[in-house]
Design a protein around this motif. Structure first.
Motif, short mmCIF file in Angstrom:
data_model
loop_
_atom_site.label_atom_id
_atom_site.label_comp_id
_atom_site.label_asym_id
_atom_site.label_seq_id
_atom_site.Cartn_x
_atom_site.Cartn_y
_atom_site.Cartn_z
N LEU A 1 0.82 -1.21 0.00
CA LEU A 1 0.00 0.00 0.00
C LEU A 1 0.86 1.27 0.00
O LEU A 1 0.55 2.23 -0.69
CB LEU A 1 -0.94 0.01 1.21
N ALA A 2 1.95 1.25 0.75
CA ALA A 2 2.84 2.42 0.80
C ALA A 2 3.46 2.67 -0.57
O ALA A 2 3.58 3.81 -1.01
CB ALA A 2 3.92 2.21 1.85
N LYS B 1 2.89 5.93 -3.00
CA LYS B 1 4.05 6.68 -3.49
C LYS B 1 3.97 6.91 -5.00
O LYS B 1 4.33 7.96 -5.50
CB LYS B 1 5.34 5.92 -3.12
N HIS B 2 3.51 5.91 -5.74
CA HIS B 2 3.48 5.99 -7.20
C HIS B 2 2.11 6.34 -7.75
O HIS B 2 1.82 6.08 -8.91
CB HIS B 2 4.00 4.68 -7.79
N SER B 3 1.28 6.96 -6.92
CA SER B 3 -0.06 7.35 -7.36
C SER B 3 -0.20 8.87 -7.30
O SER B 3 0.72 9.58 -6.90
CB SER B 3 -1.13 6.71 -6.45
N GLY C 1 1.48 -1.36 -6.99
CA GLY C 1 2.72 -1.40 -6.24
C GLY C 1 3.83 -2.03 -7.06
O GLY C 1 3.58 -2.75 -8.02
N ARG C 2 5.05 -1.75 -6.69
CA ARG C 2 6.21 -2.31 -7.38
C ARG C 2 6.64 -3.64 -6.77
O ARG C 2 7.49 -4.31 -7.31
CB ARG C 2 7.39 -1.35 -7.34
N ALA D 1 9.84 1.98 5.36
CA ALA D 1 9.36 2.92 6.37
C ALA D 1 8.00 2.52 6.94
O ALA D 1 7.68 2.86 8.08
CB ALA D 1 9.29 4.33 5.79
N ASN D 2 7.20 1.80 6.16
CA ASN D 2 5.85 1.44 6.60
C ASN D 2 5.68 -0.01 7.02
O ASN D 2 4.58 -0.46 7.25
CB ASN D 2 4.85 1.79 5.49
#
Length: 151
Positions: free
Chosen positions: A19-20, A24-26, A43-44, A134-135
């Motif tokens: 989700l993080a 980030k890429h949205s 997500g990547r 980080a998440n």
């Protein structure tokens, strides 16, 4: 050089890392406005279940000798020998997907909308820590700043 270390024993399968990365890429400003049904929000990395049905994070390893770079015929995939980051340049990509087929971890994937862009982790290069790290509440993902891999 930087690398994400994965301790699969600590992974709970919460998908906070996914989700993080999606956020980030949205285009969304926060997790509450992230449209999970929008195919452009992807997500990547992802979580898979191993043979014992335990969750395992599948995230780009930014390999020392990346197969994706070695098989890329157009030069769209490259490795920065100083940082260790394996990067993707969409404008150079010929959409042959040799990188996707050659990744031993099954991390690279093609975008769902155009089927012409490879989705690839960039280690959140404009931030101190990748969002997935980080998440991660369990500590299953850790950013290692590796001097040991410097040549």
């Amino acid at each position: 050089m930087h690398r994400i270390l994965i301790n699969k024993e600590l992974c709970t399968g919460c998908k906070n890392c996914v989700l993080a990365c999606m956020l980030k890429h949205s285009e969304s400003d926060n997790i509450y406005t992230l449209d999970l049904e929008n195919i452009d929000n992807d997500g990547r990395g992802h979580i898979e279940l191993d043979k014992d049905n335990k969750p395992v994070p599948i995230i780009c390893r930014h390999c020392d000798e990346p197969e994706c770079v070695l098989t890329c015929m157009s030069g769209a995939m490259s490795k920065n020998n100083e940082t260790g980051i394996v990067s993707y340049n969409e404008s150079k990509c010929g959409s042959c997907y040799m990188c996707v087929m050659s990744c031993p971890y099954g991390v690279l994937k093609v975008d769902d909308r155009t089927k012409q862009v490879v989705l690839k982790c960039d280690l959140c290069k404009d931030e101190e820590y990748p969002r997935c790290v980080a998440n991660c509440p369990s500590g299953a993902l850790e950013l290692q700043k590796e001097d040991a891999y410097a040549r």
